[in-house]
Scaffold this motif. Structure first.
Motif, PDB file in Angstrom:
ATOM      1  N   VAL A   7       0.843  -1.202   0.000  1.00 53.55           N
ATOM      2  CA  VAL A   7       0.000   0.000   0.000  1.00 53.55           C
ATOM      3  C   VAL A   7       0.876   1.249   0.000  1.00 53.55           C
ATOM      4  CG1 VAL A   7      -1.847   1.232   1.185  1.00 53.55           C
ATOM      5  CG2 VAL A   7      -1.722  -1.265   1.356  1.00 53.55           C
ATOM      6  N   THR A   9       0.747   5.128   0.596  1.00 48.51           N
ATOM      7  CA  THR A   9      -0.135   6.146   1.170  1.00 48.51           C
ATOM      8  C   THR A   9       0.496   7.531   1.071  1.00 48.51           C
ATOM      9  OG1 THR A   9       0.721   5.945   3.450  1.00 48.51           O
ATOM     10  CG2 THR A   9      -1.092   4.480   2.801  1.00 48.51           C
ATOM     11  N   LEU A  73      -6.063  -0.721   7.655  1.00 42.78           N
ATOM     12  CA  LEU A  73      -4.838  -1.248   7.048  1.00 42.78           C
ATOM     13  C   LEU A  73      -4.083  -2.124   8.039  1.00 42.78           C
ATOM     14  CD1 LEU A  73      -3.519   1.839   5.049  1.00 42.78           C
ATOM     15  CD2 LEU A  73      -4.588  -0.232   4.139  1.00 42.78           C
ATOM     16  N   ILE A  84       3.315  -1.225   4.157  1.00 41.04           N
ATOM     17  CA  ILE A  84       2.934   0.156   3.915  1.00 41.04           C
ATOM     18  C   ILE A  84       4.163   0.922   3.423  1.00 41.04           C
ATOM     19  CG2 ILE A  84       1.939   2.264   4.869  1.00 41.04           C
ATOM     20  CD1 ILE A  84       0.008  -0.048   5.073  1.00 41.04           C
ATOM     21  N   ALA A 167      -2.159  -1.057  -3.608  1.00 42.99           N
ATOM     22  CA  ALA A 167      -3.139   0.010  -3.416  1.00 42.99           C
ATOM     23  C   ALA A 167      -2.442   1.359  -3.279  1.00 42.99           C
ATOM     24  CB  ALA A 167      -3.978  -0.266  -2.173  1.00 42.99           C
ATOM     25  N   VAL A 219     -10.906   2.687   2.173  1.00 39.34           N
ATOM     26  CA  VAL A 219     -10.160   1.517   2.640  1.00 39.34           C
ATOM     27  C   VAL A 219     -11.119   0.422   3.100  1.00 39.34           C
ATOM     28  CG1 VAL A 219      -8.504   0.668   4.345  1.00 39.34           C
ATOM     29  CG2 VAL A 219      -8.120   2.859   3.243  1.00 39.34           C
TER      30      VAL A 219
END
Length: 230
Positions: A7, A9, A73, A84, A167, A219
């Motif tokens: 992911v 972010t 998450l 992450i 993502a 999410v």
């Protein structure tokens, strides 16, 4: 064996917790031009301003808490091997419970030596002139400023290239090199893009699912879709 969910972010997920960013604000960050507080030139021009700016950001960080986007998450680690990669310098992912967090742009709660980039220490209070490393070199925020190399980029690329799911959450995909990571995902990897104002990514549209929502809502939607794949 759990599937790998990687992911990326950005500012959008932290903004929901009240962290002030310069996203969509004309290049200003808390009223300061980012070139004055987030570049090596700004540091050498006015280090006192830069130290005070990040001291204020550190204080602000103590006043905010993770939101549901961060928490979900972390919860996904029950079903996936979650990594992450964040452009954010706050610690909200860690505080929410995520255990594998890679900070591309440094960390607000760490500082480093101006002469030795590998000398990095935890730092939760104000950083002042006279705060030195063991060789009496001034300490500076451990932030990757504009124009500086991104030390964690190679690790981020490796994670991306081995993702089963990838993502992108709360980032405008305009700050490189982070914005280019999505292009290094395996061809068969399903992609999710969560942002209330998503940009068009035409070359990936066949496997890209756009969720035009704020992070906390988006999410949750992504989690339900990911769990349906199991």
């Amino acid at each position: 064996m759990k599937k790998k969910l990687v992911v990326l972010t950005g500012a959008g997920i932290s903004a929901e917790s009240g962290v002030k960013t310069f996203r969509d604000s004309g290049g200003l960050w808390e009223g300061h031009n980012v070139m004055d507080v987030a570049t090596p030139e700004g540091w050498y021009k006015n280090p006192a301003l830069v130290l005070d700016f990040y001291n204020q950001r550190r204080k602000q960080l103590k006043e905010v808490v993770p939101n549901r986007g961060h928490e979900i998450l972390a919860e996904l680690e029950k079903d996936f091997e979650v990594y992450i990669i964040t452009q954010n310098v706050d610690d909200l992912h860690e505080r929410a419970g995520s255990t594998n967090v890679l900070h591309l742009h440094g960390e607000l709660l760490k500082v480093r030596s101006i002469s030795d980039p590998n000398y990095i220490v935890d730092w939760h209070d104000d950083l002042n002139f006279g705060d030195f490393d063991k060789h009496n070199n001034q300490l500076r925020p451990d932030i990757v400023w504009f124009g500086e190399e991104v030390p964690a980029l190679e690790q981020a690329l490796e994670l991306t290239q081995n993702a089963d799911y990838f993502a992108v959450i709360g980032t405008s995909l305009q700050v490189y090199p982070a914005a280019g990571l999505i292009d290094f995902t395996p061809r068969e990897t399903p992609l999710f893009y969560i942002d209330p104002k998503p940009i068009k990514i035409p070359n990936l549209k066949n496997r890209l699912e756009i969720i035009p929502e704020m992070a906390s809502t988006g999410v949750e939607i992504m989690r339900n879709k990911l769990l349906s794949f199991l």
